[in-house]
Design an enzyme around this catalytic site. Structure first.
Site, PDB file in Angstrom:
ATOM      1  N   CYS A  11      43.518  63.606   6.910  1.00 24.35           N
ATOM      2  CA  CYS A  11      42.108  63.096   7.402  1.00 24.35           C
ATOM      3  C   CYS A  11      41.681  62.539   6.618  1.00 24.35           C
ATOM      4  CB  CYS A  11      41.445  64.115   8.319  1.00 24.35           C
ATOM      5  SG  CYS A  11      39.675  63.327   8.606  1.00 24.35           S
ATOM      6  N   HIS A  12      41.617  61.008   6.325  1.00 24.17           N
ATOM      7  CA  HIS A  12      41.668  60.716   4.538  1.00 24.17           C
ATOM      8  C   HIS A  12      40.697  59.322   4.968  1.00 24.17           C
ATOM      9  CE1 HIS A  12      44.826  57.928   5.881  1.00 24.17           C
ATOM     10  NE2 HIS A  12      43.955  56.727   4.917  1.00 24.17           N
ATOM     11  N   ARG A  13      40.104  59.029   6.245  1.00 25.35           N
ATOM     12  CA  ARG A  13      39.723  56.943   5.821  1.00 25.35           C
ATOM     13  C   ARG A  13      38.390  57.226   6.575  1.00 25.35           C
ATOM     14  NH1 ARG A  13      42.403  53.000   8.397  1.00 25.35           N
ATOM     15  NH2 ARG A  13      44.351  52.876   8.612  1.00 25.35           N
ATOM     16  N   ASP A  38      44.219  60.181  11.074  1.00 26.46           N
ATOM     17  CA  ASP A  38      43.846  59.117  11.203  1.00 26.46           C
ATOM     18  C   ASP A  38      44.266  58.119  10.788  1.00 26.46           C
ATOM     19  OD1 ASP A  38      43.028  59.787   8.815  1.00 26.46           O
ATOM     20  OD2 ASP A  38      40.989  59.977   8.542  1.00 26.46           O
TER      21      ASP A  38
END
Length: 360
Positions: free
Chosen positions: A207-209, A283
């Protein structure tokens, strides 16, 4: 006569794609010469010499070390830095990848100096103009001479925008990468043993967006769902430093205690985990596709995806950031056994076709 290519990259996934093309360039050492420029857009502690050794590519010729700040400031500084390099190097082509600010800066710098641009991953569209990446990819496509598309749908997207000249469906360079490193990762990575994981008995999550990490409600929806999944099987979460910082800022760290949280992983370790996972939740566009290539069921933590072919196959499911939807998709994915099928991403020779088009 030698053809000089300046390659612009700014993030680890772009280096991984560029590695496949660079290997193909080296096969034409007498007639092709590549100069790689790293803008420094994404600082990644794992991009040490080990990273370049794993990918079998030399470190970049230039590192502009430009990161942080707003989109305008960052892109402007990159534009100035890249322009200076292009004036010195006088390349025949500028090669760009994907949809980062580095991609846009490289495209604009080259176009204004009348140097032809080749855009790898041209024609991808999420149709969400709130995404900075969507703006970058549209503008990069507009000024590119060669539009090197990964899929037939990307070609169709460009045709709808009135772009047909210089458009080629070469296949997805990430498929080349997946095929090349698949067995190397199995042979060389010890990450499953290090984390005491059994094959097909854990979930892998990323998860990084910004659309997820910057919104406390979305971020909590994701990490709370991961914590619940961890009651059923181990959930490995390589945690981006920025995501970790925001989890702390929003008071959501409590959800991490149930997870196997690790630092961002070297490339081959990540490939090994992707292949061995029972299910992947992400993501990331790259991880979605790697799940597809390795036939691992995927849950995409976004409201849309550029890689719609993965959805048609049934191997991937869009759920956004709602915890109930994530958990429902998780139960469905456990029952899903992806068949081999036909890949819409080419034949594993995208890099070769990219070079053939550059040499025409």
């Amino acid at each position: 006569m030698s053809c000089k290519i300046v390659t612009i990259v700014g993030a680890r996934p772009q280096f991984i794609k560029a590695a496949a093309v660079s290997r193909e360039i080296l096969k034409h050492a007498g007639s092709l010469n590549e100069v790689m420029v790293h803008t420094g857009q994404h600082y990644d502690p794992n991009m040490s010499q080990v990273f370049f050794d794993e990918l079998e590519i030399p470190a970049p010729h230039y590192n502009l070390e430009i990161s942080g700040g707003g989109h305008g400031a960052m892109t402007g500084r990159m534009l100035a830095g890249i322009e200076g390099i292009l004036l010195d190097e006088k390349p025949d082509w500028v090669l760009i990848y994907g949809d980062t600010n580095s991609t846009l800066a490289g495209a604009l710098a080259a176009a204004k100096l009348h140097i032809p641009v080749a855009h790898v991953e041209a024609g991808l569209r999420s149709f969400n103009m709130r995404m900075p990446e969507e703006i970058n990819r549209i503008l990069a496509d507009r000024v590119s001479t060669l539009l090197l598309c990964p899929t037939a749908l990307a070609v169709d997207n460009l045709a709808r925008e009135g772009l047909s000249q210089g458009v080629h469906n070469v296949g997805d360079v990430m498929y080349d990468v997946a095929l090349y490193y698949r067995e190397r990762a199995k042979a060389n990575s010890r990450i499953l043993q290090t984390l005491a994981l059994r094959e097909k008995n854990f979930a892998l999550a990323t998860c990084h967006r910004a659309e997820n990490t910057d919104d406390p409600a979305r971020l909590e929806g994701i990490v709370s769902a991961l914590a619940q999944i961890a009651r059923d099987m181990p959930v490995v979460l390589p945690l981006h430093p920025r995501t970790r910082k925001l989890l702390q800022q929003f008071g959501l760290e409590r959800h991490l205690t149930a997870l196997t949280v690790v630092e961002p992983l070297p490339f081959l370790d990540m490939v090994a985990l992707e292949q061995a996972a029972r299910v992947i939740l992400t993501d990331s566009g790259g991880v979605q596709k790697e799940a597809f290539f390795y036939r691992v069921p995927c849950i995409t933590l976004r409201d849309e995806t550029e890689w719609v072919e993965t959805l048609v196959s049934g191997r991937n499911q869009l759920v956004g950031a709602d915890s109930l939807r994530i958990l429902s998709a998780y139960q469905q994915r456990l029952q899903f056994a992806p068949n081999a099928g036909v890949t819409p991403y080419g034949d594993g020779f995208a890099s070769k076709k990219i070079i053939e088009n550059l040499m025409l």
